[in-house]
Design a protein around this motif. Structure first.
Motif, PDB file in Angstrom:
ATOM      1  N   GLU A  19       0.968  -1.120   0.048  1.00  0.00           N
ATOM      2  CA  GLU A  19      -0.131   0.010  -0.101  1.00  0.00           C
ATOM      3  C   GLU A  19       0.936   1.264  -0.047  1.00  0.00           C
ATOM      4  OE1 GLU A  19      -4.282  -1.512   2.317  1.00  0.00           O
ATOM      5  OE2 GLU A  19      -2.239  -0.831   3.536  1.00  0.00           O
ATOM      6  N   ASP A  20       2.053   1.243   0.547  1.00  0.00           N
ATOM      7  CA  ASP A  20       2.632   2.547   0.575  1.00  0.00           C
ATOM      8  C   ASP A  20       3.495   2.573  -0.712  1.00  0.00           C
ATOM      9  OD1 ASP A  20       2.565   2.909   3.514  1.00  0.00           O
ATOM     10  OD2 ASP A  20       4.512   1.745   3.850  1.00  0.00           O
ATOM     11  N   GLN A  22       1.908   1.769  -3.454  1.00  0.00           N
ATOM     12  CA  GLN A  22       1.052   2.088  -4.400  1.00  0.00           C
ATOM     13  C   GLN A  22       0.827   3.541  -4.306  1.00  0.00           C
ATOM     14  OE1 GLN A  22      -2.948   0.716  -3.104  1.00  0.00           O
ATOM     15  NE2 GLN A  22      -3.433   0.190  -5.334  1.00  0.00           N
ATOM     16  N   HIS A  23       0.602   3.905  -2.927  1.00  0.00           N
ATOM     17  CA  HIS A  23       0.129   5.254  -2.712  1.00  0.00           C
ATOM     18  C   HIS A  23       1.287   6.412  -3.233  1.00  0.00           C
ATOM     19  CE1 HIS A  23      -0.126   9.051  -0.137  1.00  0.00           C
ATOM     20  NE2 HIS A  23      -1.266   8.776  -0.200  1.00  0.00           N
ATOM     21  N   THR A  27       0.506   8.959  -5.977  1.00  0.00           N
ATOM     22  CA  THR A  27       0.705  10.628  -5.492  1.00  0.00           C
ATOM     23  C   THR A  27       1.508  11.038  -6.412  1.00  0.00           C
ATOM     24  OG1 THR A  27       0.361  10.198  -3.227  1.00  0.00           O
ATOM     25  CG2 THR A  27       1.404  11.876  -3.695  1.00  0.00           C
TER      26      THR A  27
END
Length: 77
Positions: A19-20, A22-23, A27
């Motif tokens: 998730e990190d 992906q974010h 971004t």
């Protein structure tokens, strides 16, 4: 446009790591990407692929660096 796939080991607890990444990708490069998909896996897998080409594999590359992964994806966009 570009498709990114992040395959991560569920039993190993790599969801937060995935998730990190992906974010960070969404971004930084969100407008240039078609998708950033999280794909469940097992047996310790943590792999990032761009349009089907592996750019990072935990087994081959060791520790990951989110900024380095974003830069590697940026080079392929």
């Amino acid at each position: 446009m570009t498709d990114v796939e992040i395959e991560y080991c569920v039993p190993c607890g790599f969801l937060e790591r995935a998730e990190d990444v992906q974010h960070a990708l969404l971004t930084s490069l969100g407008e240039d990407l078609d998708s950033v998909a999280l794909v469940t896996g097992e047996k310790g897998v943590f792999r990032v692929s761009v349009d089907g080409e592996t750019i990072y594999d935990k087994d081959e590359n060791g520790d990951y660096d989110t900024d380095a992964l974003v830069d590697a994806v940026r080079e392929r966009v």
